[in-house]
Design a protein around this motif. Structure first.
Motif, PDB file in Angstrom:
ATOM      1  N   ARG B  90       1.421  -1.705   9.507  1.00 33.53           N
ATOM      2  CA  ARG B  90       1.840  -2.019   8.141  1.00 33.53           C
ATOM      3  C   ARG B  90       2.222  -0.709   7.487  1.00 33.53           C
ATOM      4  O   ARG B  90       1.575   0.304   7.694  1.00 33.53           O
ATOM      5  N   ASP B  91       3.233  -0.804   6.688  1.00 30.81           N
ATOM      6  CA  ASP B  91       3.679   0.409   6.021  1.00 30.81           C
ATOM      7  C   ASP B  91       2.882   0.591   4.736  1.00 30.81           C
ATOM      8  O   ASP B  91       3.399   0.444   3.640  1.00 30.81           O
ATOM      9  N   MET B  92       1.597   0.872   4.924  1.00 27.22           N
ATOM     10  CA  MET B  92       0.728   0.992   3.759  1.00 27.22           C
ATOM     11  C   MET B  92      -0.051   2.293   3.832  1.00 27.22           C
ATOM     12  O   MET B  92      -0.381   2.765   4.909  1.00 27.22           O
ATOM     13  N   SER B 129       1.161  -9.310   4.022  1.00 28.21           N
ATOM     14  CA  SER B 129       0.970  -7.944   3.519  1.00 28.21           C
ATOM     15  C   SER B 129       0.118  -7.958   2.266  1.00 28.21           C
ATOM     16  O   SER B 129      -0.694  -7.065   2.038  1.00 28.21           O
ATOM     17  N   ASP B 130       0.302  -8.993   1.454  1.00 25.04           N
ATOM     18  CA  ASP B 130      -0.485  -9.084   0.234  1.00 25.04           C
ATOM     19  C   ASP B 130      -1.973  -9.213   0.555  1.00 25.04           C
ATOM     20  O   ASP B 130      -2.819  -8.608  -0.102  1.00 25.04           O
ATOM     21  N   ALA B 212       8.273  -6.124  -7.899  1.00 28.96           N
ATOM     22  CA  ALA B 212       6.950  -6.251  -8.514  1.00 28.96           C
ATOM     23  C   ALA B 212       5.820  -6.438  -7.490  1.00 28.96           C
ATOM     24  O   ALA B 212       4.789  -5.749  -7.589  1.00 28.96           O
ATOM     25  N   PRO B 213       5.986  -7.333  -6.481  1.00 30.50           N
ATOM     26  CA  PRO B 213       4.856  -7.515  -5.546  1.00 30.50           C
ATOM     27  C   PRO B 213       4.466  -6.222  -4.835  1.00 30.50           C
ATOM     28  O   PRO B 213       3.283  -5.889  -4.718  1.00 30.50           O
ATOM     29  N   LEU B 214       5.465  -5.461  -4.413  1.00 29.96           N
ATOM     30  CA  LEU B 214       5.177  -4.212  -3.722  1.00 29.96           C
ATOM     31  C   LEU B 214       4.537  -3.197  -4.679  1.00 29.96           C
ATOM     32  O   LEU B 214       3.599  -2.476  -4.305  1.00 29.96           O
ATOM     33  N   LEU B 219      -0.237  -0.203  -6.319  1.00 27.29           N
ATOM     34  CA  LEU B 219      -1.164   0.121  -7.395  1.00 27.29           C
ATOM     35  C   LEU B 219      -2.600  -0.215  -7.006  1.00 27.29           C
ATOM     36  O   LEU B 219      -3.520   0.598  -7.157  1.00 27.29           O
ATOM     37  N   ARG B 220      -2.768  -1.418  -6.474  1.00 24.02           N
ATOM     38  CA  ARG B 220      -4.104  -1.824  -6.030  1.00 24.02           C
ATOM     39  C   ARG B 220      -4.627  -0.846  -4.990  1.00 24.02           C
ATOM     40  O   ARG B 220      -5.795  -0.458  -4.995  1.00 24.02           O
TER      41      ARG B 220
END
Lengths: 265, 265
Positions: B90-92, B129-130, B212-214, B219-220
């Protein structure tokens, strides 16, 4: 972490597996972790088994390549290191390892060109002591003593995972020692055992008869613990021969030694 | 090796599990390794599920105690450390751990009185992803890239085994740091996020709308990465309040700040 490469060793050997679904689940998780060599000893149901294929979810290659044998000794004939996965403690003189330790030893053995096989027992009954006695070592998982019965594929999953981790770990364990001479296969050790036992029978070693199975296990275990090389098997066979027919000017055509007892313990 | 003690943490949380058989197999292997807390988010089939009971082979206790939730955030409300098991990269901006590392961090967290939860996605689709964005870290197993799809119970088996090993290992990992003040729960972080987002919406932060979702995930993730304590959540909420209604002599009854843009980035 680099991905695991598919590898021929260790082989996973299921002893008297019952449900095709479990064989399929084992094949799937083997391939998940890069293991491809499956051996089945005395599967309950006809092979190939469509239920196994269904559950394997695409690991057909592992099932198609599975070797089916009717005797454990045939399934282990080419093995040079055998590890039995068992939860039950056995009263045997064998090393008992955790998964990580077993995996480290298996990887070290593979690096040294050996052919390790890991044995898993039947779903309900596990392995007999005689079957476990063929192993060089026992691997046991840290399970809840109140609920210890692992699903077969889950047990394979843990070992396969531990092998994947060990492959990436370059520190090698203390138990495994690479030898100069090629290690003996189980077939060679079987040959030695058969030779030895034939002579021991003649010498009335196995007395009382009801203790014979345990005495055989203990004897086999001595040779396994020694991690005999091919050369050492030949040496031992020569020694057995020297103790019997060939020694002290005996004649080859001399009849069986009914009246002698020097080979008894 | 001492046997593992049954323990309430970590909880194993299955996100949208499909087959009852898989839930049962997970319950069985959890109890095999001493884990007893199961959470189900949006199971496909009616619960309780007789197929799960059949496969659990006696781990009824785990199934009977399973908590069923319809929203992931409810299943994680009391969690202070969340780890998502996922094979797909995942690109996180999150730590990515192997099983051993994850297990060491989970054990360290439990020792410090935290409440860790490990997330596993649905059989076919995994997690969105969410869903993964709610995790403090990702755990991934060293699988064959050509055949990576692990059976759910096998994935849980490997993690549960690694936890059993980590429990016996007293060296603690570098990532986990015990804090003086109690850690924030996911519910507290959700509260902060909701507060923050409401104000950010007013400030037209989420622009363009399709991003917005990304932006929310990122932010989270900042708050998760910070491993906020309860006190820090309160501090942040005070700060948000100070940036909006309470600051610089503003009147409380002042209308929404349509004409202000100092909160945009």
């Amino acid at each position: 972490m680099p991905p695991p490469i598919e590898q021929a060793w260790p082989a996973i050997c299921l002893v008297r597996p019952q449900m095709g679904e479990n064989i399929g689940a084992v094949a799937r998780v083997m391939l998940n972790f890069g293991l491809v060599s499956l051996r089945l000893v005395e599967p309950r149901d006809r092979w190939p088994n469509p239920k196994a294929q269904m559950v394997a979810s695409g690991a057909d290659r592992v099932l198609d390549g599975a070797r089916v044998e009717w005797r454990l000794e045939d399934a282990l004939a080419d093995a040079t290191l055998v590890i039995a996965a068992t939860a039950r403690p056995r009263d045997m003189e064998k090393p008992v390892w955790g998964a990580r330790e077993a995996a480290a030893n298996v990887c070290a053995a593979i690096d040294a060109g050996e052919r390790p096989v890991i044995l898993f027992g039947a779903e309900a009954t596990g392995m007999t002591s005689d079957e476990v006695s063929r192993a060089d070592a026992i691997v046991t998982l840290p399970v809840n003593p109140g609920f210890a019965s692992l699903n077969l594929a889950n047990a394979v999953a843990v070992l396969a995972f531990a092998l994947g981790e060990a492959r990436q770990d370059t520190t090698r364990p203390a138990w495994f020692q690479d030898s100069q001479s090629p290690p003996a296969t189980q077939a060679e050790i079987d040959g030695l055992m058969n030779h030895f036992e034939t002579e021991l029978d003649i010498g009335r070693f196995y007395h009382p008869p009801e203790k014979a199975p345990l005495m055989r296990q203990n004897l086999r275990n001595i040779f396994l613990k020694a991690r005999l090389t091919e050369q050492e098997v030949r040496t031992m066979r020569g020694a057995v021969k020297a103790l019997t027919v060939g020694r002290g000017g005996r004649k080859k055509d001399r009849p069986a030694r009914e009246s002698e007892d020097e080979n008894e313990t």
